[in-house]
Motif scaffolding. Sequence first.
Motif, PDB file in Angstrom:
ATOM      1  N   PHE A  59      35.500  51.064  43.734  1.00 45.18           N
ATOM      2  CA  PHE A  59      35.352  50.998  45.149  1.00 45.18           C
ATOM      3  C   PHE A  59      36.848  50.512  45.839  1.00 45.18           C
ATOM      4  N   ALA A  60      37.651  49.765  45.173  1.00 47.04           N
ATOM      5  CA  ALA A  60      38.880  49.634  45.650  1.00 47.04           C
ATOM      6  C   ALA A  60      40.212  50.285  44.894  1.00 47.04           C
ATOM      7  N   HIS A  62      43.008  51.042  45.263  1.00 42.75           N
ATOM      8  CA  HIS A  62      44.316  50.771  45.123  1.00 42.75           C
ATOM      9  C   HIS A  62      44.284  49.031  45.321  1.00 42.75           C
ATOM     10  N   GLY A  63      43.283  48.449  44.972  1.00 39.02           N
ATOM     11  CA  GLY A  63      42.977  47.067  45.147  1.00 39.02           C
ATOM     12  C   GLY A  63      42.571  46.550  46.386  1.00 39.02           C
ATOM     13  N   TYR A  64      42.004  45.470  46.409  1.00 38.48           N
ATOM     14  CA  TYR A  64      41.211  44.903  47.684  1.00 38.48           C
ATOM     15  C   TYR A  64      42.359  44.359  48.687  1.00 38.48           C
ATOM     16  N   TRP A  65      43.544  44.261  48.354  1.00 31.58           N
ATOM     17  CA  TRP A  65      44.659  43.946  49.274  1.00 31.58           C
ATOM     18  C   TRP A  65      44.730  45.049  50.189  1.00 31.58           C
ATOM     19  N   ILE A  67      42.233  46.958  51.434  1.00 30.27           N
ATOM     20  CA  ILE A  67      41.193  46.692  52.501  1.00 30.27           C
ATOM     21  C   ILE A  67      41.883  45.776  53.111  1.00 30.27           C
ATOM     22  N   ILE A  68      42.406  44.580  53.025  1.00 29.15           N
ATOM     23  CA  ILE A  68      42.524  43.562  53.902  1.00 29.15           C
ATOM     24  C   ILE A  68      43.804  43.842  54.841  1.00 29.15           C
TER      25      ILE A  68
END
Length: 330
Positions: A59-60, A62-65, A67-68
Motif C-alpha cells: 500500500f505504501a 515508499h513508506g508512509y512518510w 503519504i504524509i
Amino acid sequence: TFINLFSVGKFGESEFWLSIIKIVALVVFSIVAFAICMGWAGETGEPIGTKILLGSGGFAPHGYWAIIMTMVIILVNFQGSEIIGLAAGECKDPAKSIPIAVRNVTWRIIALYIIPITLLISILPWDEATLTESVFAAALHRYGFDWLGYMFAFVILTAAISCSNSGLYGAGRALHGLSRHKMAPKFLGKLNHNGMPQNSIIVSICACWIIILLYTLDTSETAYTYLLAVSGFTGAMAWISICWSQYNFRKKMIAENRVSELKYKTPFFPYVTLFGIWVQVFCLIVIAFTDDLRSTLYAGVPMMVIPMIIFKLKQIRAHRAELIRNKTEL
C-alpha cells in the motif's frame, strides 16, 4: 473572469451546472470502477480484489512518510468548504441554508473524494500514474473504456473552471470583507449596481492572470510547485484561524449558557476543533523541516505577517490621532 463579473445569480447558476458535471462523472466512474474490481466489467473479466491496491510493493511502497508529505503538499486540494462562510452574506436565509450546507460537506467529501479515490487506486497501479493525462482517464483506458476516458478529459477541464470560479468568488469576497473592516484599501469595499464587489474581484482576477503568465513562462514548473505549497500554507493558516475563532466563540456561548441558540453545533466539541488546529500545525512543522518545502515559508510567512503589521501600525496611528483630537477638543 466574465462569470465572476456578472451578478452572483449567474455565478451560482454556472457553479450548479459545473458541479453537476463533476458529480455525475464521479458517480459514473465509481460504478464502473467497482464493476471492474468485481470482475463484472473491463477486459480482464476477473475480480481484481486487492491485487493492485497492495501490489507493486504494498500500500505504501515508499513508506508512509511519503503519504504524509503528499498530504502536506496537496493541502490546498482539501480546502474550499470555508467558502460556505463567505457565501452566507449573500444567502436569502443563511440561518436555514448554511447549517444544511455544513452538514452535507462531510457526506460529499466521502462520496466525491474518498470513495472514487479508493476505487481509483484499486484499479490503477501507482507506477502507471503519470502527469501526462488524468489518472481517472488512464484507469479507464487501461480496461478498454476509451470513450469514458476521453469524457473525463473534458470533465477535468470543467472541474478546473469550477475551481477557478469558486476561488475567485472567495478571494473577491474576502478582500471586500477585509476592506469593510478597514483591513484593506477602501476602494476594495465598493459594490457595483449588481451588488457585486467589482473592485475586489478585478484585483483578484489580475493577480490570477499574473500567476498564469508566470507559470506559462516558467518551463521548469517551479512556479507551479511553489504556488501549490504557498496555497497550502495560507489555507492552513486560514483554517487554524477559523478553528480558533470557532473554539473561542463556542466557549463564550457555553459560559453565557446560550449554546441552545446555535442553529448548527459542531459535534464532539472541543475535540474536533482542537484536532483541526493541531493537524494543520503538524503540516506546517513538516513544511518547516523539509528542505524541498521550507522555502515556501519564505514567501508565505511575509505574505501573512506584513499585512498584519501594517494593520497594527494603522491602528496605533488612528488611536494616537483620536487622542490628539480629544485633547484638542478639551
